[in-house]
Design an enzyme around this catalytic site. Structure first.
Site, PDB file in Angstrom:
ATOM      1  N   TYR A  75       0.763  -1.258   0.185  1.00 62.40           N
ATOM      2  CA  TYR A  75      -0.339   0.137  -0.301  1.00 62.40           C
ATOM      3  C   TYR A  75       0.698   1.554   0.185  1.00 62.40           C
ATOM      4  CZ  TYR A  75      -0.203  -0.746   5.302  1.00 62.40           C
ATOM      5  OH  TYR A  75      -0.308  -0.212   6.232  1.00 62.40           O
ATOM      6  N   GLU A  76       0.233   2.057  -0.357  1.00 62.62           N
ATOM      7  CA  GLU A  76       0.801   3.765  -0.815  1.00 62.62           C
ATOM      8  C   GLU A  76       1.919   3.805  -1.256  1.00 62.62           C
ATOM      9  OE1 GLU A  76      -1.190   6.619   1.886  1.00 62.62           O
ATOM     10  OE2 GLU A  76       1.031   6.940   0.702  1.00 62.62           O
ATOM     11  N   GLY A  77       1.469   2.680  -2.876  1.00 60.86           N
ATOM     12  CA  GLY A  77       2.494   2.853  -3.891  1.00 60.86           C
ATOM     13  C   GLY A  77       2.894   1.231  -3.715  1.00 60.86           C
ATOM     14  N   GLN A 108       6.953   2.658  -6.578  1.00 61.00           N
ATOM     15  CA  GLN A 108       8.773   3.776  -5.591  1.00 61.00           C
ATOM     16  C   GLN A 108       9.666   3.283  -6.408  1.00 61.00           C
ATOM     17  OE1 GLN A 108       7.548   4.918  -2.690  1.00 61.00           O
ATOM     18  NE2 GLN A 108       5.327   3.927  -2.711  1.00 61.00           N
TER      19      GLN A 108
END
Lengths: 594, 594
Positions: free
Chosen positions: A440-442, A447
């Site tokens: 999650y969060e990319g 990234q």
């Protein structure tokens, strides 16, 4: 499950070694704070984590959070642990005193996040997501919005949630379809469905402030047409009291591999009428831009989740290795069973875990401190340099700390042998929990895209080169210190490799962006390992200076040198295995059919 | 969860490329078999796995196997799937026709094991543990014991279980305390408790034959005082019918992170009286020796579990990547969402999985074929060489295939993004299941001890050197084939690294065994990667020859070259990151305090 003890000495060493605490506490907002007050805060906070939060972690995993009659039922002890945290005002520590905050630097908040995640990551997500929502309101909310919502979120009286994902809009947020229609009174009506909303519903606070991404009817397609709204669970009356229940409902909870005690909600907005009431933050169609301002904090936060889980897994593995007897270690007294901590391969496991955790902590804290400098340094050039460093290092901190969390928690299971696979032991939970941090969060692949697509090209590659220069400066400083020769040599080789592959990637990427995208993941890891090796070398430098000066506990400082040397010899050299992959081009990937 | 399709073409390519099938089918026991009959068997078996077994896998994980009123209740479909397998006689395929076996080579059994584990590893453990028990009885049982028990185990009418572990005797089997007291009739009475006994109780067959390690009253301490006993769940009357229930009871089932549908039993022997009735296999105090003869098969089998899980995870990831649209891949038509399989980083993920799986299959099948040669070759020198190769490569096959299973199944989750973390997707199960393979049958750390402590010293290092020579021969054969230049160069570099570090390890280990034990794990991985790279190069060689000769499907052969090239450029180079750790000595480990 073993106890968790807040690793205050390690945290202090990292803060003193990598963060210019004196400089930080001279920055405008922090002048009333000093190092002692920082360590005092951390010590007291650590006590709450050890005594109140940590014992709820395994219980939470066993009981899980469940949906009963449309309401979210949390595991035993969660509401009490949250309340103890909120009532003591811990959530306020790193925020602006103007809104009830404690006025401490972000890096102090990050050290607290580490402990929160070690103690109970599933529960920690409630205050941490709230911090994200606070961040957005602080930067982009109107003065009135801040007055109504911010103080109660900072105090922890209310929590916040972040509503981005929809079934067909995950990594591609621009594809979202939730609608927002403006009303005559200036408010909006929100209709649509969101998924994967962490702590989107619970009852341990009186209200939840949902930040929701949605589209107005005439918005442009893609990310340029996204607006951001405040959608409170209960509307707030003019006098600040709670009014009507807003039309937002939890429709299901996910059944997850890890962080099973966090409520991962599907939320439905506007099911019962013309829509949930929402209030626009800032301007229409600027929602993605606002999300970007929070992204660095959020991604660093996920890296710190990895750090927290790794630390807890390590503490548990060490405890087991010191109490479990099995077989005969070399040199053990004849006929006497050995504790497994005495077997060389188990020692390798534990030292691998420990040295990687020290490096994860170093990377996380360094980036956090640069976030403070970027915001508050008096000198603009200093602010710019710090912000560039943050932007460059965020994808590394997120991806590397979470990939290493997988490795460390996996080793944590191995140390337990067969018992590690049994859920009651508790080692497996950390491993299951850690997996989400890579996603999650990319995802960590995203990234890597960010690193090669957005970050490496900053100032035509000069931001990357500046980082290489900083690392070479450390190599130069280590010249002549014979005790650190191995560390210096390994760092020098790694920096050379990072420099050469980075330059080649940028040159190749200019000619053909697909090449850069094809090798992004191995390059990201290569670069991150080098940065980690650099910070371990700097910590070794500090330990060596303190030892020479008789400043501090000699055994503890010696162990820092052991960690740094082990990292240089055993972890950092992976860089040389990544040079090939990071320069392997795009041809094989293009030729593959699946 | 996506369907599982038996990868028959890949299996065939590996068998044809790495195994001398013609040679094998000329060995004495296999003369009535040819390649066509082998592939016919595999194809039909694959159908059962796809149609009957694979659909039970996720159901099993959800329902788990439970203890109800002292009996083991299995998930829906398990009993039927087992019965379909047993009634068709599949369990008999690789065994001696003298006891009802099919008389096929072990390598064919290994290919079947791959499919069993892909289809449902938790259930597969019932027949696979039975194979271990059969192996022990075949080699060490008396003629009478074989007559009573073997045929029904080979036919699958009864299953077998292996009872080694006790709470304080895991890796250190020699510490076990279960007692066996001889009776006047020559039988023994067994009392004690065992843990972690896979399928130690179930009701889908009429009887279970437990092989139990125990000590007689005057036995020497440690591994030299262990004897091995047959303890049937139901005693067998002279006429072969089932008699009394023996005094062995399941007391609990473990609650595990993975393979949640396998019954992992605590068994209690002799609770109700003077002991469970047991029959000595072979001689007293020779039990450990008998276990050693099964160890190679068992450890290879665990490596193959890793292979099976990785293959299933890969098939599911590919299916998802081809149906999920998200974002815009480079070169995609303007404004049209891409399938994620078109994103370069996702392609890297899938090709990493695929090339590693091909290498895992190659390593497993090669070792299995050498087991056949070691047993049945007419020429003694040939048998010896094959056995040495098996002994050397077993720790690599077990540890590398299982470590890679963790990596591959982890990537399998990543490809699914957030959905990968949701249990209903099914990707997480493979990852949870895979973890146990790194632990049981000797943790991968114990494999490394075995490699450096027992295997490298064989013939004073000459067995290792022979393997290096074999790999250099492949490098030489690849000279002049320009299409395979990258593969040759990368293999040559890896072999040099393996040779140099292996020689150094042996020299250091002679002077101080602790040094060898301290670097065993990174050396094991370095060596295993090199062997894997060698076999990928040999497969590339075969594909290239066939392409040139127009022999076979050109696209399929080209894809084998793509896998091999990707492996050479992206997987094999990790070797160079392991040279440092494999030569890092013992000092840091010795200096660490925990």
């Amino acid at each position: 499950m073993a106890e968790y003890l807040a690793p205050l000495d390690d945290i202090r060493f990292a803060l003193e070694g990598l963060v210019d605490l004196d400089g930080l506490t001279k920055l405008a907002p922090y002048t009333e704070i000093d190092a002692d007050s920082i360590f005092g805060v951390l010590e007291e906070f650590g006590r709450l984590m050890t005594e109140v939060w940590a014992p709820t972690n395994q219980v939470g995993d066993e009981q899980t959070t469940r949906l009963v009659d449309g309401g979210v039922v949390v595991p035993d002890g969660f509401a009490e642990a949250y309340t103890a945290y909120a009532e003591a005002g811990w959530g306020a520590v790193p925020f602006d005193p103007a809104y009830g905050g404690g006025g401490f630097p972000w890096v102090v908040g990050i050290a607290m996040q580490e402990m929160l995640n070690s103690a109970n990551m599933a529960l920690a997500m409630a205050p941490l997501l709230t911090q994200g929502a606070i961040d957005a309101l602080l930067h982009h909310g109107s003065e009135e919005q801040r007055e109504v919502y911010l103080e109660k979120m900072v105090s922890g009286e209310w929590t916040g949630s972040m509503n981005l994902t929809e079934p067909d809009a995950g990594s591609d947020v621009g594809a979202l379809r939730t609608k927002a229609v403006k009303q005559d009174d200036g408010s909006y009506r929100i209709t649509g469905s969101k998924i994967f909303i962490t702590w989107g519903e619970h009852e341990f606070t009186d209200n939840i402030i949902h930040l929701v991404l949605a589209r107005t009817p005439d918005a442009p397609t893609g990310t340029k047409g996204i607006s951001c709204f405040i959608v409170p669970k209960y509307l707030v009356n003019e006098d600040g009291t709670l009014g009507e229940r807003n039309d937002v409902k939890v429709t299901s909870l996910e059944h997850k591999m890890g962080i099973r005690a966090s409520a991962t909600c599907s939320l439905s907005f506007g099911d019962d009428g013309e829509g949930a009431v929402g209030y626009l933050i800032g301007e229409e169609n600027a929602g993605m831009r606002y999300m970007f301002t929070m992204m660095n904090n959020a991604r660093l936060g996920v890296g710190v989740e990895g750090l927290g889980l790794a630390e807890r897994s390590y503490q548990q593995a060490v405890a087991y290795a010191k109490e479990r007897k099995q077989g005969f270690a070399p040199g053990a007294p004849r006929g006497e069973k050995s504790f497994i901590v005495d077997h060389p391969d188990v020692r390798r496991n534990l030292l691998t875990m420990r040295s990687i955790i020290e490096a994860m902590r170093a990377v996380s804290y360094l980036v956090a401190a640069q976030i403070d400098v970027a915001k508050h340094a008096a000198d603009e050039a200093e602010r710019t340099e710090a912000q560039e460093m943050v932007d460059l290092l965020i994808p590394l901190a997120k991806s590397w700390c979470t990939d290493e969390a997988e490795r460390v928690t996996s080793i944590g299971i191995q140390v337990h042998g067969g018992m590690g696979f049994i859920e009651e032991t508790g080692a497996a939970q950390h491993y299951r929990d850690a997996k989400i941090t890579q996603i999650y969060e990319g995802t960590n692949g995203i990234q890597a895209m960010d690193l090669v697509g957005r970050k490496m090209p900053m100032r035509a590659g000069a931001v990357f080169t500046d980082q290489i220069t900083r690392m070479r400066a450390t190599v130069a400083e280590l010249e002549g210190n014979d005790g650190l020769a191995v560390i210096r040599d390994e760092l020098a080789k790694a920096v050379d490799a990072a420099d050469a592959t980075g330059q080649q990637l940028m040159a190749d990427g200019l000619a053909d962006p697909v090449v850069a995208l094809s090798v992004a993941t191995p390059f990201q890891r290569l670069f991150a390992l080098t940065v980690a090796g650099w910070l371990m070398a700097r910590q070794a430098q500090l330990a060596s200076q303190r030892l020479a000066a008789g400043d501090g506990d000699a055994e503890a400082l010696t162990q820092k040198l052991v960690s740094a040397r082990f990292f240089a010899r055993n972890v950092l050299p992976e860089v040389h295995g990544l040079v090939g992959p990071a320069t392997s081009g795009k041809d094989d990937l293009a030729a593959a059919t699946f």
